[in-house]
Write a protein that holds these residues in place. Sequence first.
Motif, short mmCIF file in Angstrom:
data_model
loop_
_atom_site.label_atom_id
_atom_site.label_comp_id
_atom_site.label_asym_id
_atom_site.label_seq_id
_atom_site.Cartn_x
_atom_site.Cartn_y
_atom_site.Cartn_z
N LYS A 37 0.84 -1.20 0.00
CA LYS A 37 0.00 0.00 0.00
C LYS A 37 0.87 1.24 0.00
O LYS A 37 1.76 1.40 0.84
CB LYS A 37 -0.90 0.00 1.25
CG LYS A 37 -2.00 -1.05 1.18
CD LYS A 37 -3.08 -0.78 2.22
CE LYS A 37 -2.56 -0.95 3.63
NZ LYS A 37 -3.60 -0.69 4.65
N ASN A 38 0.61 2.14 -0.94
CA ASN A 38 1.41 3.36 -1.08
C ASN A 38 1.29 4.28 0.11
O ASN A 38 2.24 5.00 0.45
CB ASN A 38 0.96 4.13 -2.33
CG ASN A 38 1.75 3.68 -3.55
OD1 ASN A 38 2.91 3.25 -3.42
ND2 ASN A 38 1.13 3.76 -4.71
N ASP A 39 0.13 4.26 0.78
CA ASP A 39 -0.10 5.29 1.79
C ASP A 39 0.73 5.10 3.05
O ASP A 39 0.81 6.00 3.88
CB ASP A 39 -1.60 5.40 2.13
CG ASP A 39 -2.16 4.09 2.67
OD1 ASP A 39 -1.49 3.05 2.50
OD2 ASP A 39 -3.25 4.11 3.27
N VAL A 40 1.40 3.94 3.22
CA VAL A 40 2.28 3.78 4.38
C VAL A 40 3.65 4.43 4.14
O VAL A 40 4.42 4.62 5.07
CB VAL A 40 2.47 2.30 4.80
CG1 VAL A 40 1.14 1.67 5.18
CG2 VAL A 40 3.17 1.50 3.72
N ALA A 41 3.94 4.75 2.87
CA ALA A 41 5.22 5.40 2.55
C ALA A 41 5.12 6.89 2.85
O ALA A 41 4.72 7.69 2.02
CB ALA A 41 5.57 5.17 1.09
N THR A 42 5.49 7.27 4.05
CA THR A 42 5.40 8.67 4.49
C THR A 42 6.58 9.48 3.97
O THR A 42 6.48 10.68 3.75
CB THR A 42 5.34 8.70 6.04
OG1 THR A 42 4.15 8.03 6.43
CG2 THR A 42 5.36 10.10 6.58
N GLY A 43 7.71 8.80 3.76
CA GLY A 43 8.89 9.45 3.17
C GLY A 43 9.46 8.57 2.07
O GLY A 43 9.45 7.35 2.18
N VAL A 44 9.92 9.23 0.99
CA VAL A 44 10.44 8.49 -0.16
C VAL A 44 11.82 9.05 -0.53
O VAL A 44 12.04 10.26 -0.48
CB VAL A 44 9.47 8.59 -1.36
CG1 VAL A 44 10.08 7.99 -2.62
CG2 VAL A 44 8.16 7.88 -1.03
N THR A 45 12.74 8.15 -0.88
CA THR A 45 14.10 8.54 -1.25
C THR A 45 14.44 7.91 -2.60
O THR A 45 13.97 6.82 -2.92
CB THR A 45 15.08 8.06 -0.16
OG1 THR A 45 14.80 8.77 1.04
CG2 THR A 45 16.54 8.28 -0.56
N GLU A 46 15.24 8.63 -3.38
CA GLU A 46 15.65 8.15 -4.70
C GLU A 46 17.06 7.58 -4.63
O GLU A 46 17.99 8.26 -4.18
CB GLU A 46 15.69 9.31 -5.71
CG GLU A 46 14.34 9.84 -6.14
CD GLU A 46 13.76 9.10 -7.34
OE1 GLU A 46 14.51 8.31 -7.96
OE2 GLU A 46 12.56 9.30 -7.62
N TYR A 47 17.23 6.34 -5.04
CA TYR A 47 18.58 5.81 -5.30
C TYR A 47 18.44 4.81 -6.44
O TYR A 47 18.16 3.64 -6.22
CB TYR A 47 19.19 5.16 -4.06
CG TYR A 47 20.63 4.74 -4.28
CD1 TYR A 47 21.61 5.69 -4.59
CD2 TYR A 47 21.02 3.41 -4.23
CE1 TYR A 47 22.92 5.31 -4.81
CE2 TYR A 47 22.34 3.03 -4.44
CZ TYR A 47 23.29 3.99 -4.73
OH TYR A 47 24.60 3.62 -4.96
N GLY A 48 18.55 5.28 -7.64
CA GLY A 48 18.29 4.44 -8.80
C GLY A 48 16.80 4.24 -9.02
O GLY A 48 16.31 4.27 -10.13
N LEU A 49 16.08 4.07 -7.93
CA LEU A 49 14.63 3.98 -7.96
C LEU A 49 14.09 4.65 -6.70
O LEU A 49 14.83 4.81 -5.73
CB LEU A 49 14.19 2.50 -8.02
CG LEU A 49 14.87 1.52 -7.07
CD1 LEU A 49 14.25 1.56 -5.68
CD2 LEU A 49 14.78 0.11 -7.62
#
Lengths: 270, 223
Positions: free
Chosen positions: B170-182
């Motif tokens: 579920k996307n809504d549990v991702a409160t913070g997102v970081t980029e490293y290749g993806l």
Amino acid sequence: MLTKRIIPCLDVDAGRVVKGVSFVDLQDAGDPKELAALYDRQGGDELVFLDITASAHGRDTMVEVVRQVSEEVFIPLTVGGGIRSADDVQRLLRAGADKVSVNTAALNDPELLAEGARRFGSQCIVLAIDAKRVDPGGLSDGQSDGSDLGLNEGSGWEVYVRGGRTPTGIDAVKWAVRAVEMGAGEILLTSMDADGQQTGYDLHLTRAVGQAVPVPVIVSGGAGTLEHMYDAFTEGCADAALAASIFHYGTYTIGQAKEYLNQRGVPVRL
Amino acid sequence: MKLPFLGGRQRKPSAMAKMIVKVVDYESGNLRSVSRALETAGAQPVLTSDPDALKSANAIVLPGVGSGRAAMEALEQRGLVKPLQEAVASGTPVLCICLGLQLLMDDTEEGSSPCLGIISGTTRKLPDSLKVPHMGWNSVSFRHEHPLLDGIPDGSYFYFVHSYYAEPLKNDVATGVTEYGLPFCSVLTQGNVMATQFHPEKSGDFGLKIYSNFVDYASVVWK
């Protein structure tokens, strides 16, 4: 975006920070705890403590220094120097180090890398390499140790151990590749030719190692200006840059270094 | 009297009783920094590998360094899997760090092991095309507000060291997102469960703020 790291290095002898110029002429430059806190406040991304003490008593002092610094400084701490066994690694990690760097002992017994990675994870095993350019005219069959890591058909840089005093006949790039296969999670690469000269990092060496291994490379030895750091991150493809003198003696602050790099388009944590 | 050296940071005054936070000790990495960060946040950390201690805990931190399979085996050997699941189900505030976040998933590719199954999803290896481990300071984009992130600017940098990443269903549990290749989930929250892929205890002042936010959150639940 993952940023490039600026890592101040503190050479510690018997609990005090010193910095050598080409491994001799040591000068006292302060208390490890105070310097660590200062570099944390200035924006240092990690700290490296290099224990240059020879005595066993000094080693215990280092463990205590690590303990005290890790109590108050909340950035990653790497400790190197004199680590001979996986139990030495464990002692430093328990004292509060996040990574340890091994050099001579790993060459004597590469199994140390494998055991360290197995027990503690490769993320905390840093392989330190002191490399010196091989005189192109001076390479003879006698200089190869006959192993598959020898200097023949090598990169042109030779590994030195025991604080840069002893040549090994082993090729720096081949050794880096082997060490990562064994379990090293990061390479701390020092150019003996450039170290202490403040004329810039050895970019060719940095790139040669960086292209050969799939783990981050910290470049060390030779930083005299902020442009040298810029060159290391761009031309040298380094992931992190280690420096001592230019920070210890206040030539530049870490903040100034990062501001400069940021203006020139290098991603840094401001 | 000589005051203790604090590296420029002051401890919180403790007018009230200190919040006790149980730190799960299953021989997984550097618990010293985690404990010190909790102390700086005004809490009293207690290391434990006792299942009963988790059942009675007011707040739990699940740290973690090392491999996913070995960590799950260590938790199982100590009989900690069920108490952790029950603590979460009963509403105890839990903060999971690094590997601790990955262990929340149903399973992990690291040693093909089942995990705690607290959050639906799986833990995958970072692509081989990247330098692995992902090591260093990277920014975190906040997807929504959360008490864990109070007072921390969106896009702040935190210290990462990991080779695997959690992929919640579920996307809504991702409160913070970081980029490293993806893009990957670097701050995960679901009710009383909070987790960071980075090491807040190694991330300077904003990292310490994560701990104090967690302690503040747990204190409200506690009262």
